[in-house]
Enzyme design. Structure first.
Site, PDB file in Angstrom:
ATOM      1  N   PHE B  50     -10.657-113.112  48.889  1.00  0.00           N
ATOM      2  CA  PHE B  50     -11.095-111.784  49.327  1.00  0.00           C
ATOM      3  C   PHE B  50     -10.534-111.538  50.723  1.00  0.00           C
ATOM      4  O   PHE B  50     -10.803-112.314  51.645  1.00  0.00           O
ATOM      5  CB  PHE B  50     -12.618-111.671  49.357  1.00  0.00           C
ATOM      6  CG  PHE B  50     -13.071-110.276  49.700  1.00  0.00           C
ATOM      7  CD1 PHE B  50     -13.316-109.346  48.698  1.00  0.00           C
ATOM      8  CD2 PHE B  50     -13.201-109.868  51.022  1.00  0.00           C
ATOM      9  CE1 PHE B  50     -13.691-108.046  49.010  1.00  0.00           C
ATOM     10  CE2 PHE B  50     -13.577-108.570  51.337  1.00  0.00           C
ATOM     11  CZ  PHE B  50     -13.833-107.659  50.328  1.00  0.00           C
ATOM     12  N   ASP B 156      -7.083-116.432  56.847  1.00  0.00           N
ATOM     13  CA  ASP B 156      -8.079-115.368  56.914  1.00  0.00           C
ATOM     14  C   ASP B 156      -9.421-115.990  57.275  1.00  0.00           C
ATOM     15  O   ASP B 156     -10.103-116.553  56.428  1.00  0.00           O
ATOM     16  CB  ASP B 156      -8.145-114.653  55.562  1.00  0.00           C
ATOM     17  CG  ASP B 156      -9.187-113.535  55.547  1.00  0.00           C
ATOM     18  OD1 ASP B 156     -10.029-113.479  56.471  1.00  0.00           O
ATOM     19  OD2 ASP B 156      -9.152-112.725  54.608  1.00  0.00           O
ATOM     20  N   LYS B 187     -16.360-109.840  61.685  1.00  0.00           N
ATOM     21  CA  LYS B 187     -17.755-110.249  61.556  1.00  0.00           C
ATOM     22  C   LYS B 187     -18.298-110.914  62.834  1.00  0.00           C
ATOM     23  O   LYS B 187     -18.545-110.233  63.804  1.00  0.00           O
ATOM     24  CB  LYS B 187     -17.914-111.167  60.343  1.00  0.00           C
ATOM     25  CG  LYS B 187     -17.495-110.464  59.034  1.00  0.00           C
ATOM     26  CD  LYS B 187     -17.903-111.256  57.811  1.00  0.00           C
ATOM     27  CE  LYS B 187     -17.277-110.716  56.541  1.00  0.00           C
ATOM     28  NZ  LYS B 187     -17.982-109.586  55.965  1.00  0.00           N
ATOM     29  N   THR B 211      -6.620 -95.776  66.843  1.00  0.00           N
ATOM     30  CA  THR B 211      -7.654 -95.289  67.758  1.00  0.00           C
ATOM     31  C   THR B 211      -8.585 -96.392  68.204  1.00  0.00           C
ATOM     32  O   THR B 211      -8.962 -96.478  69.362  1.00  0.00           O
ATOM     33  CB  THR B 211      -8.474 -94.187  67.056  1.00  0.00           C
ATOM     34  OG1 THR B 211      -7.594 -93.136  66.712  1.00  0.00           O
ATOM     35  CG2 THR B 211      -9.579 -93.660  67.964  1.00  0.00           C
TER      36      THR B 211
END
Lengths: 327, 327
Positions: B50, B156, B187, B211
């Site tokens: 994921f 990751d 997280k 941004t």
């Protein structure tokens, strides 16, 4: 932006499935990135449009090569944006013709891919692509056309939301026959997101989700900001100041015709063109050296994006600085 | 994640161009989403992985159909993850064989697409895909293989970063022959981002930008969190508590063999399996009703993701609650 596009894809797939559940084959294919019909889904966007930089949004972005070079992209259609000329009174006929050509291109792009175009995405003002404008009539026609063809009409208000155009959402000024299907926002709203008509919201839980979905702290900040906007009548201020700013820019265009042209704006979301990039960039430096913080947009455009407290006296001062640089 | 993948694509394109500038044709093609070589660029990811839900990251995500169904995806290769069995001592041979098969699949996927694979992305523990583990030797081999083939090795650490595995970054425990090319985080680090080796950072300004790049407020929060982690020795606490927790789960597996199996964990990033999804889901409800907040992972796995202040006495209490539910 990614979530808005995903919601549009999910709606199109639901419609194509005619209410049936996905087959075991569909479920297996998606795990291998091999959903033949779905991989052909498309989003139409406009030349000069900027919609973000993650790989779905970036496939709809059409601003500059520096944003897109070397990054894989989906094979989606791009259509011309009217990029109306100003002053409007002098270019009315030409602008209407540009809008008609653009609408024809949208129609052709949708009809070239029957049942594959999930969404059409457009900014109220192309804020990265040179502060390019179209008329409310153009957006009304886009709304009617997308409704007829079953294409989600996504208004990207990331730059225009939050009051700079004198209303909280720029599309409020269009007098649309029916609301947009989705509106995306960010920046002045303190966090990124979208809102949509009910039929665009995925039915199943958790199809749109992420760690940072929602942020109570940013929500609390936004609540205070909205209270201050109302208390201090900042939208009214922005409308009045914007009128003064754009009128002043138009006046400078008349008085410095070899330097400035194309003054335009809605609220204080205003811009003016220089003859070419080098002249614009030199002006940007000179303006900043004199204390006026403004930005570039597109190739040769100077853009104003003042805060909502920017008042008449600030506009007068900014115009004085700009005139001194023109001289 | 999107920015990390983009940096890997930009590096691969630079290498293929051999230091030359992009041609006018390249610049024009990218504006039309038609860069034939670039659109064939690939990211290899693992079954069960994921990596996020925006459309680039989602093309590398291989967790569940609910994440991927109806969303267009890039044609990227997926390879099996070892998904080692526990207890390790009883499955050593089988686990090494699974890792060897997985490495062969990675090698085949890279070699099937010469000079098109920009990155290989892997989680230290597949946190969404069922808390699936591989050995440090497997990650060392991945690091060596990707270095040989010039493929960016992206770790990751969105779920594993921040101390839950007893070190700040789970890959610290691998004893790699050279560092990862990129590490992504989110997280527990309060905001999402990546860090990378210098040759992976794009040379040109503004190729990665947005941004919300950087957020001083979240940076300030993180600074305080890191101070508290150090001051209260929370990594040491997590290592000690994790040992107790995993040993306790192993003990429950021995005592409730028809109910629990496969206890595993690094630090307090721990998990145990139920026979099937229905049993696991019923247990989740029962555990929550008894005050233990735990989550599901994969099809039939119960996962622990306690805060870093989770101490020996909390682990003992959690194990008691779990045992009462097993009974």
């Amino acid at each position: 932006m990614e979530n808005a596009l995903k919601a549009a894809f999910i709606r199109l797939a639901r419609r194509r499935r005619g209410g049936a559940q996905p087959s075991d084959g569909d479920l297996a294919a998606c795990m291998l990135n091999r959903q033949p019909g779905v991989n052909a889904f498309k989003v139409i966007s406009f030349e000069g449009g900027f919609h973000g930089r993650s790989m779905g949004a970036l496939s709809a972005t059409r601003s500059k090569p520096i944003h897109k070079l070397d990054i894989p992209a989906f094979d989606w259609p791009v259509v011309p944006f009217p990029a109306n000329q100003f002053p409007e009174a002098e270019h009315a006929e030409q602008n209407r013709a540009a809008e008609a050509r653009s609408l024809e291109a949208v129609k052709a792009a949708i009809d070239a891919h029957p049942d594959e175009v999930a969404a059409l995405i457009v900014e109220p003002i192309q804020g990265e692509g040179g502060d390019r404008h179209a008329s409310p009539a153009f957006f009304q026609a886009l709304r009617r056309l997308t409704a007829e063809r079953g294409v989600a009409f996504v208004v990207d208000e990331v730059q225009t939301c939050g009051g700079g155009t004198g209303v909280l959402w720029a599309h409020e000024a269009w007098d649309l026959p029916e609301p947009p299907d989705m509106v995306t926002f960010s920046k002045k709203m303190q966090l990124g997101g979208f809102y949509c008509r009910e039929e665009l919201a995925p039915v199943e839980a958790l199809r749109l989700f992420s760690t940072w979905l929602g942020d109570p702290l940013r929500g609390a900040q936004l609540e205070v900001i909205l209270e201050v906007i109302e208390r201090d009548r900042l939208l009214e201020n922005t409308r009045a100041t914007g009128e003064r700013l754009v009128a002043g820019l138009e006046d400078l265009c008349r008085r410095y015709p070899g330097v400035l042209s194309g003054a335009r704006g809605i609220g204080t979301f205003a811009a003016v063109d220089f003859p070419h990039a080098a002249r614009r960039d030199a002006a940007l430096t000179a303006l900043r050296n004199r204390g006026l913080e403004v930005g570039g947009s597109g190739d040769r455009t100077l853009r104003f994006r003042p805060a909502l407290v920017f008042a008449l006296r600030h506009a007068a001062e900014a115009l004085d600085v700009l005139e001194s640089v023109c001289k």
